[in-house]
Design an enzyme around this catalytic site. Structure first.
Site, mmCIF file in Angstrom:
data_model
loop_
_atom_site.group_PDB
_atom_site.id
_atom_site.type_symbol
_atom_site.label_atom_id
_atom_site.label_comp_id
_atom_site.label_asym_id
_atom_site.label_seq_id
_atom_site.Cartn_x
_atom_site.Cartn_y
_atom_site.Cartn_z
ATOM 1 N N HIS A 1 60.173 -10.187 24.554
ATOM 2 C CA HIS A 1 59.159 -9.808 25.478
ATOM 3 C C HIS A 1 58.922 -10.916 26.704
ATOM 4 C CE1 HIS A 1 57.603 -13.235 22.780
ATOM 5 N NE2 HIS A 1 56.769 -13.537 23.543
ATOM 6 N N HIS B 1 56.557 -13.108 29.440
ATOM 7 C CA HIS B 1 55.231 -13.289 29.751
ATOM 8 C C HIS B 1 55.332 -14.216 31.136
ATOM 9 C CE1 HIS B 1 52.879 -14.256 25.920
ATOM 10 N NE2 HIS B 1 53.897 -14.536 25.302
ATOM 11 N N TYR C 1 25.449 -19.746 36.400
ATOM 12 C CA TYR C 1 25.138 -19.423 37.781
ATOM 13 C C TYR C 1 24.205 -18.106 38.291
ATOM 14 C CZ TYR C 1 25.916 -18.514 42.796
ATOM 15 O OH TYR C 1 25.768 -18.177 44.112
ATOM 16 N N GLN D 1 19.878 -17.964 39.330
ATOM 17 C CA GLN D 1 19.864 -17.588 40.536
ATOM 18 C C GLN D 1 18.200 -17.713 41.129
ATOM 19 O OE1 GLN D 1 22.130 -16.659 43.217
ATOM 20 N NE2 GLN D 1 23.007 -18.194 41.905
#
Length: 149
Positions: free
Chosen positions: A69, A71, A132, A136
């Site tokens: 594989h 990555h 965040y 608000q």
């Protein structure tokens, strides 16, 4: 393990419509997860992945080629979707590697499995974004604008 290293090296890029810092972790395997990515095949695969990234203006931050594989952590532009990024790498490398290493043609009907794993990785933790958004309405500027409306 290598995501920490990526976050340290990430820099925002600019384009005509804004600023972005997009990172994508992509993993894919040879068909039937055969361990064919070794020796000269692995060396050439690395070269081809770097070549494709440079051609598209992407930056490979981390690349690990295992026998069965791959990555890859790549910084890409905002117009390129995860599927586009993965398929650009897979299609290009499959064609070239099968031309250059005939034993890959005889062992496998296609070099890569049709599937892949892709995950976006940002510089801001999800918890920070959530906080965040949730706060608000508490921000002074928002209160002032709300009172004027």
């Amino acid at each position: 393990m290598y995501i920490d290293r990526v976050a340290v090296t990430r820099k925002a890029r600019r384009f005509s419509g804004g600023v972005y810092a997009l990172g994508l972790h992509v993993v894919w395997c040879p068909k039937y997860r055969r361990p064919v990515l070794d020796g000269q095949v692995a060396v050439r695969l690395r070269e081809l992945l770097e070549q494709k990234a440079a051609e598209r203006g992407w930056e490979i931050t981390v690349l690990e080629v295992m026998p069965d594989h791959v990555h890859l952590f790549v910084k890409h532009d905002p117009k390129s979707s995860a599927s586009y990024v993965a398929n650009q790498f897979k299609g290009f490398t499959s064609r070239v590697l099968r031309e250059e290493f005939p034993h890959l043609k005889s062992k496998l009907p296609t070099l890569w499995s049709s599937s892949y794993f892709a995950a976006s990785a940002g510089t801001v933790p999800a918890e920070t974004v959530l906080k965040y958004i949730e706060t608000q309405r508490e921000r002074p500027r928002q209160k002032e604008m709300g009172e004027q409306a």
